[in-house]
Design an enzyme around this catalytic site. Sequence first.
Site, mmCIF file in Angstrom:
data_model
loop_
_atom_site.group_PDB
_atom_site.id
_atom_site.type_symbol
_atom_site.label_atom_id
_atom_site.label_comp_id
_atom_site.label_asym_id
_atom_site.label_seq_id
_atom_site.Cartn_x
_atom_site.Cartn_y
_atom_site.Cartn_z
ATOM 1 N N ASP A 91 0.950 -1.198 0.162
ATOM 2 C CA ASP A 91 0.052 0.001 -0.285
ATOM 3 C C ASP A 91 0.722 1.245 0.067
ATOM 4 O OD1 ASP A 91 -1.635 2.131 0.957
ATOM 5 O OD2 ASP A 91 -2.815 0.855 2.258
ATOM 6 N N ILE A 92 0.617 2.095 -1.118
ATOM 7 C CA ILE A 92 1.805 3.313 -1.028
ATOM 8 C C ILE A 92 1.596 4.060 0.250
ATOM 9 C CG2 ILE A 92 0.036 4.906 -2.421
ATOM 10 C CD1 ILE A 92 2.625 5.222 -4.430
ATOM 11 N N GLY A 103 -9.732 4.422 -5.608
ATOM 12 C CA GLY A 103 -8.361 3.918 -5.781
ATOM 13 C C GLY A 103 -7.276 4.345 -4.917
ATOM 14 N N VAL A 104 -6.065 4.631 -5.344
ATOM 15 C CA VAL A 104 -4.980 4.988 -4.688
ATOM 16 C C VAL A 104 -5.390 6.534 -4.199
ATOM 17 C CG1 VAL A 104 -3.501 5.883 -6.752
ATOM 18 C CG2 VAL A 104 -2.438 5.107 -4.601
ATOM 19 N N ASP A 105 -5.992 7.311 -4.784
ATOM 20 C CA ASP A 105 -6.396 8.586 -4.455
ATOM 21 C C ASP A 105 -7.273 8.563 -3.164
ATOM 22 O OD1 ASP A 105 -6.562 11.420 -4.932
ATOM 23 O OD2 ASP A 105 -8.244 11.216 -6.470
ATOM 24 N N TYR A 107 -8.398 3.882 -14.801
ATOM 25 C CA TYR A 107 -8.272 4.194 -16.226
ATOM 26 C C TYR A 107 -8.018 3.118 -17.071
ATOM 27 C CZ TYR A 107 -8.764 9.181 -14.478
ATOM 28 O OH TYR A 107 -9.167 10.524 -14.046
ATOM 29 N N GLY A 112 -5.619 1.589 -13.071
ATOM 30 C CA GLY A 112 -6.750 1.049 -12.287
ATOM 31 C C GLY A 112 -8.137 1.333 -13.064
ATOM 32 N N ASN A 121 -7.068 12.631 -10.183
ATOM 33 C CA ASN A 121 -7.807 13.173 -11.217
ATOM 34 C C ASN A 121 -7.901 14.393 -11.572
ATOM 35 O OD1 ASN A 121 -9.970 14.195 -9.691
ATOM 36 N ND2 ASN A 121 -10.617 12.103 -9.301
HETATM 37 P P1 ADP Z 1 -5.874 5.415 -12.429
HETATM 38 O O1 ADP Z 1 -7.270 6.203 -12.130
HETATM 39 O O2 ADP Z 1 -4.791 6.392 -12.527
HETATM 40 O O3 ADP Z 1 -6.108 4.188 -13.085
HETATM 41 P P2 ADP Z 1 -6.262 3.857 -9.621
HETATM 42 O O4 ADP Z 1 -5.876 4.487 -8.647
HETATM 43 O O5 ADP Z 1 -7.475 3.575 -10.145
HETATM 44 O O6 ADP Z 1 -5.602 4.930 -10.745
HETATM 45 O O7 ADP Z 1 -5.130 2.729 -9.940
HETATM 46 C C1 ADP Z 1 -4.025 2.942 -10.062
HETATM 47 C C2 ADP Z 1 -3.178 1.787 -9.510
HETATM 48 O O8 ADP Z 1 -3.022 1.862 -8.261
HETATM 49 C C3 ADP Z 1 -3.755 0.214 -9.751
HETATM 50 O O9 ADP Z 1 -2.965 -0.601 -10.279
HETATM 51 C C4 ADP Z 1 -4.384 0.197 -8.384
HETATM 52 O O10 ADP Z 1 -4.465 -1.240 -8.034
HETATM 53 C C5 ADP Z 1 -3.546 0.777 -7.587
HETATM 54 N N1 ADP Z 1 -3.788 1.040 -6.205
HETATM 55 C C6 ADP Z 1 -4.788 1.221 -5.479
HETATM 56 N N2 ADP Z 1 -4.713 1.611 -4.325
HETATM 57 C C7 ADP Z 1 -3.603 1.561 -4.175
HETATM 58 C C8 ADP Z 1 -2.881 1.671 -2.837
HETATM 59 N N3 ADP Z 1 -3.410 2.147 -1.857
HETATM 60 N N4 ADP Z 1 -1.253 1.517 -2.833
HETATM 61 C C9 ADP Z 1 -0.718 1.437 -4.211
HETATM 62 N N5 ADP Z 1 -1.557 0.983 -5.138
HETATM 63 C C10 ADP Z 1 -2.799 1.141 -5.149
#
Ligand code: ADP
Length: 173
Positions: free
Chosen positions: A11-12, A33-35, A127, A125, A25
Amino acid sequence: MAATTELVQGDITGQRVDAIVNAANHSLLGGGGVDGAIHRRGGPDILAECRRIRSEQYPDGLPTGEAVATTAGRLPARWVIHTVGPTWAKTKDKSPLLRSCYQRSLAVADQLGARTVAFPLVSAGVYRWPKDDAVRQALSVLRSSDTAVERAVLVLFDAATLAIAERVAAGTP
Ligand code: ADP
């Protein structure tokens, strides 16, 4: 010099680095997602800074391929670098924009004086960018960019994505 690149699963938001990159975004006002994870764990200060950046610098939203920094609230990192990846499209090659996310994020990291930076797999993710090509684009920029960042960590969220990334990093098809 180019940064040393590493692949890790996790997890980042928990990464102990100077800066983590957010796959944000245009609105900069949070998403899934990560945001979502970054804003949930980092707390409201990050969003407050994002709102200020929106009103002062980017009234129409952060353009795709650009990057901008805030502090990191309650996260272990000092800064969050927000970048906007392109959505995947079968009929249009948007890889220059995806590469720009990594290039601009490194440039912002250099301005901040960050030496260690963790990146998510931008665009892979919601996108829908194919994961293997997302890794290929990320590593090719991170391995070739001239930067004062010493360590660039590509954080893959699950074991299956880490396996894809390791295969791409090793250059095996
Ligand atoms: P985007 O809208 O740019 O596609 P996402 O957040 O949906 O961004 O996904 C980008 C990547 O981050 C995906 O591979 C997703 O599995 C991953 N991801 C989601 N949550 C986390 C997290 N907490 N830590 C690291 N990577 C994550």
